[in-house]
Design an enzyme around this catalytic site. Structure first.
Site, mmCIF file in Angstrom:
data_model
loop_
_atom_site.group_PDB
_atom_site.id
_atom_site.type_symbol
_atom_site.label_atom_id
_atom_site.label_comp_id
_atom_site.label_asym_id
_atom_site.label_seq_id
_atom_site.Cartn_x
_atom_site.Cartn_y
_atom_site.Cartn_z
ATOM 1 N N ASP A 1 0.856 -1.189 0.000
ATOM 2 C CA ASP A 1 0.000 0.000 0.000
ATOM 3 C C ASP A 1 0.894 1.241 0.000
ATOM 4 O OD1 ASP A 1 -2.030 1.808 0.286
ATOM 5 O OD2 ASP A 1 -2.333 1.432 2.436
ATOM 6 N N ASP B 1 -4.608 3.472 2.668
ATOM 7 C CA ASP B 1 -6.008 3.031 2.726
ATOM 8 C C ASP B 1 -6.128 1.543 3.061
ATOM 9 O OD1 ASP B 1 -5.239 1.847 0.382
ATOM 10 O OD2 ASP B 1 -6.838 2.698 -0.857
ATOM 11 N N ASP C 1 -1.513 -1.145 -3.931
ATOM 12 C CA ASP C 1 -1.816 -0.335 -5.115
ATOM 13 C C ASP C 1 -0.618 -0.289 -6.064
ATOM 14 O OD1 ASP C 1 -0.106 1.552 -3.843
ATOM 15 O OD2 ASP C 1 -1.824 2.324 -2.709
ATOM 16 N N ASP D 1 -3.255 -9.918 -16.400
ATOM 17 C CA ASP D 1 -4.167 -11.045 -16.226
ATOM 18 C C ASP D 1 -5.417 -10.763 -17.056
ATOM 19 O OD1 ASP D 1 -5.605 -13.218 -15.089
ATOM 20 O OD2 ASP D 1 -4.489 -12.967 -13.218
ATOM 21 N N ASP E 1 -6.902 -16.215 -17.651
ATOM 22 C CA ASP E 1 -7.712 -16.846 -16.615
ATOM 23 C C ASP E 1 -8.623 -17.919 -17.217
ATOM 24 O OD1 ASP E 1 -8.557 -16.538 -13.759
ATOM 25 O OD2 ASP E 1 -10.510 -16.120 -14.650
ATOM 26 N N GLU F 1 -4.408 -20.453 -18.004
ATOM 27 C CA GLU F 1 -4.755 -21.268 -16.835
ATOM 28 C C GLU F 1 -5.695 -22.380 -17.310
ATOM 29 O OE1 GLU F 1 -6.825 -20.797 -12.423
ATOM 30 O OE2 GLU F 1 -7.658 -19.767 -14.145
ATOM 31 N N HIS G 1 -2.240 -17.384 -6.138
ATOM 32 C CA HIS G 1 -3.250 -16.753 -5.277
ATOM 33 C C HIS G 1 -4.442 -17.659 -4.979
ATOM 34 C CE1 HIS G 1 -4.730 -16.412 -9.309
ATOM 35 N NE2 HIS G 1 -5.919 -16.034 -8.859
ATOM 36 N N ASP G 2 -4.493 -18.830 -5.608
ATOM 37 C CA ASP G 2 -5.600 -19.762 -5.362
ATOM 38 C C ASP G 2 -5.159 -20.965 -4.535
ATOM 39 O OD1 ASP G 2 -7.404 -18.280 -6.949
ATOM 40 O OD2 ASP G 2 -6.781 -19.315 -8.772
HETATM 41 C C1 GLC Z 1 -9.240 -18.360 -11.826
HETATM 42 C C2 GLC Z 1 -8.568 -17.404 -10.882
HETATM 43 C C3 GLC Z 1 -9.363 -17.352 -9.623
HETATM 44 C C4 GLC Z 1 -10.741 -16.844 -9.970
HETATM 45 C C5 GLC Z 1 -11.390 -17.687 -11.058
HETATM 46 C C6 GLC Z 1 -12.591 -17.003 -11.642
HETATM 47 O O1 GLC Z 1 -9.231 -19.665 -11.386
HETATM 48 O O2 GLC Z 1 -7.245 -17.779 -10.686
HETATM 49 O O3 GLC Z 1 -8.770 -16.555 -8.644
HETATM 50 O O4 GLC Z 1 -11.548 -16.860 -8.834
HETATM 51 O O5 GLC Z 1 -10.522 -17.917 -12.122
HETATM 52 O O6 GLC Z 1 -12.189 -15.893 -12.386
#
Ligand code: GLC
Length: 540
Positions: free
Chosen positions: A25, A29, A33, A102, A203, A245, A318-319
């Site tokens: 940040d 906030d 960012d 992304d 994605d 992905e 991140h998943d």
């Molecule tokens: C992908 C992303 C995930 C998101 C999903 C829907 O799997 O990595 O974070 O929730 O797509 O967009």
């Protein structure tokens, strides 16, 4: 610095994923960012990465943390402005770092202009941008369940129709069969290429060609046709790197995506290896890791794509939960196991991706259920309770597998709020930030950070990382992950102890005299110890 005009430059590259909300940040906030990222570019340059995969920063209601986009051509105001984005692209480039955006092309937010128009009526020009079926309120077109729970169909009373969404109801699926949708998306991608973006992460790209009436979500019949068109129309420059992905990809399918002659994508993220500690292919059903299963899986991918396509290499994103907590040791061997896991991964053929904080050995978190932010986690918990699962059991699956494990804020220092913000962080801070943080890592020559830095540098120095043939050793050993990579001129031997037990280890005959490039030498591999040996070979 890599020459990024060269075809296939990304084969020698290492990428770093930033989850912007949790990275840095700059204005107090409590949300990360773009200016915060800008401030940390020197840190990333020091690490040595060649590119940043930036999770979505577009305008979004943030139902799924930006994976629900309401305007692809603008920045979500709390993240900054388009000028900040342009500055980030330019400043990163100066440091040899490409920005990889992304792209969420499967769905938009329900707040996107297209969807708001589409809701206005069946004859609205945007109606066909989405997928609709006529019906009555209590009879959805079929029983498909969405990834985040509930039906894949949401009813709109005013229209007497259901719309289709593979994820949350606030993420309506785009209708790729409509050529106007495809054109819009390609034009949008060109907008970002013109801004200097050097690659894209796509994605859930395997889901774009869905056929809801046949209950087909991934790998629909038109999938590869659409990807080839996308690639031809939007990814025209030789140097652009693209990574899709693809949860549904097996080796053959990944070969199709990434074989250069097919002109589809540079590589895909496949997830088979992430199921080596799951019962029945269910990510929530955590069981102890079967190392032989993991090794066989890696071998299949390494050998299967060699000379044809290209692998992406990752433990974290991140998943996913944090790898140290998952397959390493959070306690006494945290540093050792973080380094070992890095060697195990970076020794393989493919392009490695580091998720923010992985280079510090950040760990999972355990929170009271009300503090979880992720909609998948919250829905999952509610569903489990409704099914009669005891709360304690539901929570333990969440501790092990929630996506929020990855989303705690980046641990920059031992100061208040880990140096992430001067305000109140939007999401939890892992209490171990006082010990585990970037400042401490930078001050310690033996830190996980410098280990990653060394691995990144080695990949650039020795072509065998890119080119070597992969051979798995001791496939059935339940504690040792060892393999070789060989070309005619060079060889690597990777030996990793995935256990707390010391393991006797003798160099194979062929490697006599090889020296460790990383790690100690010796006849015993300590708990969670990883080593990487190198040998120059005389040309035959
Ligand atoms: C992908 C992303 C995930 C998101 C999903 C829907 O799997 O990595 O974070 O929730 O797509 O967009």
């Amino acid at each position: 610095m890599l020459d990024k005009t060269k075809r296939g430059w990304w084969k020698s590259a290492v990428f770093y994923q930033i989850y912007p909300k949790s990275f840095q940040d700059s204005d107090g906030d409590g949300l990360g960012d773009l200016k915060g990222i800008l401030r940390r570019l020197d840190y990333l340059e020091k690490l040595g990465v060649d590119g940043i995969w930036l999770s979505p920063v577009y305008a979004s209601p943030q139902v799924d943390n930006g994976y629900d986009i309401s305007d692809y051509r603008s920045i979500w105001p709390p993240f900054g402005t388009m000028a900040d984005m342009e500055e980030l692209i330019a400043e990163a480039k100066k440091r040899g770092i490409s920005i990889i955006m992304d792209l969420v092309l499967n769905h938009t937010s329900d707040q996107h202009f297209w969807f708001r128009e589409a809701l206005k009526g069946k004859d609205n020009p945007y109606h066909g941008y989405y997928i609709w079926r006529t019906g009555t309120p209590d009879a959805p077109p079929n029983d498909m369940t969405a990834v985040f729970g509930g039906s894949m169909w949401t009813y709109v009373p005013a229209l007497g129709e259901y719309y289709f969404h593979q994820f949350a109801p606030e993420q309506p699926d785009l209708n790729w069969d409509d050529p106007r949708v495809r054109r819009e998306l390609y034009d949008m991608i060109r907008f970002w290429v013109d801004k200097g973006v050097e690659g894209f992460r796509l994605d859930v790209i395997d889901s774009i060609a869905k056929e809801p009436d046949q209950k087909i979500t991934s790998r629909g019949p038109h999938l590869h046709e659409y990807i080839r068109e996308l690639s031809r129309e939007a990814f025209r420059e030789e140097g652009l790197v693209t990574v899709g992905e693809a949860w549904s990809a097996d080796v053959a399918e990944a070969g199709r995506y990434s074989d250069p002659s097919g002109r589809e994508l540079s590589m895909v993220f496949q997830f088979e290896h992430t199921f080596a500690d799951c019962a029945n292919g269910d990510k929530w059903a955590a069981v102890p890791l079967s190392l032989p299963t993991l090794k066989r899986c890696m071998e299949r991918w390494q050998r299967g794509l060699a000379g044809q396509g290209w692998n992406s290499l990752f433990w974290d994103n991140h998943d996913l939960p944090r790898i140290v907590s998952r397959w390493g040791d959070e306690g006494a061997y945290r540093v050792e196991s973080a380094k070992m896991l890095a060697i195990a991964l970076h020794g393989m053929q493919g392009t490695p991706y580091i998720f923010q904080g992985e280079e510090l050995g950040m760990t999972n978190i355990r929170l009271p259920i009300e503090e979880y932010e992720d909609l998948e986690t919250r829905n999952r918990y509610a569903e489990e309770l409704a099914r009669g699962t005891p709360a304690e059991q539901a929570l333990s699956a969440i501790y092990a597998r929630s996506r929020d494990n990855a989303r705690t804020v980046m641990q920059w220092s031992g100061e208040e709020n880990a140096g992430f913000t001067t305000g109140k962080p939007w999401f939890a801070l892992n209490p171990n930030y006082r010990q585990i943080n970037a400042e401490a890592a930078l001050a310690d020559p033996d830190s996980v950070f410098y280990h990653y830095q060394a691995l990144i540098a080695l990949r650039k120095r020795y072509p065998v990382f890119r080119d070597g043939d992969f051979t798995l050793l001791y496939p059935d050993d339940e504690r040792l992950f060892a393999y070789t990579r060989e070309t005619e001129e060079e060889a690597l031997l990777i030996a990793c102890n995935f256990s707390r037990d010391p393991l006797p280890f003798a160099l194979p005959e062929k490697f006599r005299g090889a020296k460790p490039l990383l790690g100690r030498d010796g006849e015993v591999l300590g708990p969670y110890e990883g080593r990487l040996y190198y040998q120059k070979r005389a040309r035959p």
